[in-house]
Design an enzyme around this catalytic site. Sequence first.
Site, mmCIF file in Angstrom:
data_model
loop_
_atom_site.group_PDB
_atom_site.id
_atom_site.type_symbol
_atom_site.label_atom_id
_atom_site.label_comp_id
_atom_site.label_asym_id
_atom_site.label_seq_id
_atom_site.Cartn_x
_atom_site.Cartn_y
_atom_site.Cartn_z
ATOM 1 N N GLY A 181 4.221 -3.688 -3.446
ATOM 2 C CA GLY A 181 4.327 -3.887 -4.891
ATOM 3 C C GLY A 181 4.838 -2.609 -5.526
ATOM 4 O O GLY A 181 5.987 -2.488 -5.930
ATOM 5 N N ARG A 182 3.955 -1.603 -5.527
ATOM 6 C CA ARG A 182 4.251 -0.332 -6.192
ATOM 7 C C ARG A 182 5.567 0.278 -5.722
ATOM 8 O O ARG A 182 6.382 0.715 -6.529
ATOM 9 C CB ARG A 182 3.105 0.645 -5.907
ATOM 10 C CG ARG A 182 3.199 1.929 -6.684
ATOM 11 C CD ARG A 182 2.112 2.917 -6.250
ATOM 12 N NE ARG A 182 0.825 2.319 -6.055
ATOM 13 C CZ ARG A 182 -0.139 2.278 -6.969
ATOM 14 N NH1 ARG A 182 0.050 2.805 -8.149
ATOM 15 N NH2 ARG A 182 -1.292 1.699 -6.688
ATOM 16 N N GLY A 189 0.748 -1.247 0.000
ATOM 17 C CA GLY A 189 0.000 0.000 0.000
ATOM 18 C C GLY A 189 0.778 1.296 0.000
ATOM 19 O O GLY A 189 0.208 2.352 -0.290
ATOM 20 N N CYS A 219 -9.133 4.012 -30.927
ATOM 21 C CA CYS A 219 -10.314 4.820 -31.245
ATOM 22 C C CYS A 219 -11.236 4.927 -30.029
ATOM 23 O O CYS A 219 -12.343 4.395 -30.018
ATOM 24 C CB CYS A 219 -11.046 4.236 -32.428
ATOM 25 S SG CYS A 219 -10.964 2.460 -32.471
ATOM 26 N N GLU A 220 -10.725 5.575 -28.979
ATOM 27 C CA GLU A 220 -11.515 5.859 -27.794
ATOM 28 C C GLU A 220 -11.051 7.209 -27.271
ATOM 29 O O GLU A 220 -9.851 7.464 -27.219
ATOM 30 C CB GLU A 220 -11.232 4.841 -26.678
ATOM 31 C CG GLU A 220 -11.722 3.463 -26.989
ATOM 32 C CD GLU A 220 -12.137 2.728 -25.721
ATOM 33 O OE1 GLU A 220 -12.647 3.372 -24.793
ATOM 34 O OE2 GLU A 220 -11.928 1.514 -25.698
ATOM 35 N N ARG A 259 -3.561 3.062 -16.710
ATOM 36 C CA ARG A 259 -3.803 3.800 -15.452
ATOM 37 C C ARG A 259 -4.432 5.184 -15.652
ATOM 38 O O ARG A 259 -5.363 5.523 -14.936
ATOM 39 C CB ARG A 259 -2.528 3.888 -14.612
ATOM 40 C CG ARG A 259 -1.954 2.510 -14.235
ATOM 41 C CD ARG A 259 -0.878 2.556 -13.163
ATOM 42 N NE ARG A 259 -1.450 2.842 -11.874
ATOM 43 C CZ ARG A 259 -1.407 4.009 -11.278
ATOM 44 N NH1 ARG A 259 -0.759 5.014 -11.843
ATOM 45 N NH2 ARG A 259 -1.988 4.201 -10.123
ATOM 46 N N GLU A 290 3.771 -6.772 2.061
ATOM 47 C CA GLU A 290 3.618 -7.178 0.656
ATOM 48 C C GLU A 290 3.673 -5.958 -0.258
ATOM 49 O O GLU A 290 2.695 -5.637 -0.935
ATOM 50 C CB GLU A 290 2.268 -7.884 0.481
ATOM 51 C CG GLU A 290 2.031 -9.058 1.403
ATOM 52 C CD GLU A 290 0.573 -9.550 1.366
ATOM 53 O OE1 GLU A 290 -0.307 -8.829 0.855
ATOM 54 O OE2 GLU A 290 0.337 -10.655 1.846
#
Length: 434
Positions: free
Chosen positions: A289-290, A245, A358-359, A327, A287
Amino acid sequence: MKSHFSIDEQGHLVIGGVSAVELAERFGTPLYVMDEQRVRENYRRFYRAYADRWKKIIVCYAYKANSNLAVCKVLCSEGCGAEVSSECELRTALRAGVPGEHIIFNGNCKSPQELKLAIENNVLINLDSLQEIEVVDEIASKLGRKARVGIRVNPDVKAPTHPYVATGLRESKFGLDVRSGQALDGYRLAKEKENLEVVAIHSHIGSQILDPRPFEEQIRKVLEVVAKIRDELDMEIELVDLGGGIGIPYKPDEKELPPEEVASKVTAAAREAVESYGIQEPTLVFEPGRYIVADAGVLLARVRYTKERPGIPDWVAIDAGMNALIRPALYDAYHHIEVANKMLDKPTKLFNIAGPLCESGDFLGKNRKLPEVQPGDLLVIYDVGAYGLSLSSQHTAKPRPAMVLVNSGRAAIVRERESCEYLTRLDRIPEWLE
Ligand code: LLP
């Protein structure tokens, strides 16, 4: 600019001792680049922050952030364990060389096949529902083994982050509810099971958190549960797993949350709770991650076209979009962007940066001040080492980008660029269409 980057005399960005312009020429774009030394530095800083303040700690890198085999091998070589959430992540951890005993398996909907593999490898399984307690006991019994388990609890902690990545609130789908007594019921049930060895309590309150207070609240609430489990069920919990986190600064003016600051507050709160409840000093498990991989990764993308639109910033069309990095589209996330071949030029003008799909949601940044951008320029998108390639897709049948690992002037492909053949390799034509 973060300290692991530099600029060469031609004004080109340098990462891991290699010029970004050369990397793009050699390996093509869009290209993910991971800086091996930065991954190691981040891990060591995180590990030390806790190891200097608490006797027994375990760090298991969260594979969902970036489960590239080479990246996982780098962390395994540091002695880091693995937090996995799927069969393939579990297999990757084993392949990277992480011993089963150093792997933690989380998730709210694990399949029997995944659970079997975990039990066979002595992986710690954090159970996420009362039903899963029964299921794991049954599978372990069939295998003639004991499953090492913990229970994920929901401590009802509000984390100041995007609602999609806040997981510790009562209404979230994760864990057993603490307030209603469900978490304790889980431990009661698990205690009766012959094929379960209950060793842990798990919680994870969310991701991209830049405030230490929710983590302090989390440890207090979780240790209160540990004390209740001891008092009411006469069970000692050895491992207190606090999930991941810790966030990173994505914007240039954003302040980091030093892991040392979180560690000092969390361990102080833990010490206080251990004393006041008179419980055993647990092993603290993390744990992240980021924090470990995010800023070690950049995405390099080529500018193909630019376009003026009176009254709004010029559009810049690059070859990486929400297919390569979702993201911004999914969380409205900010990723800093610069022109990798014009690092010494002054930013003079506002641009909107669009991908090739195409969005209208297919953009990587809006209202960014950059030097004059022309077709052929190379853009660098920062802080994409976590949840970048791992969340990428083949939207519009675009092959996913390649990834290279750089270290001290060396560069090697660690994930090949997908091809059109690769994309259609699983398609089949039924015989009536032949
Ligand atoms: N442990 C558990 C049980 C988790 O669910 C997560 C992340 C972590 C650890 C690692 O959290 P970290 O240290 O990376 O914050 N895709 C989103 C992030 C989703 C995080 C999900 N869980 C994003 O791109 O921001």
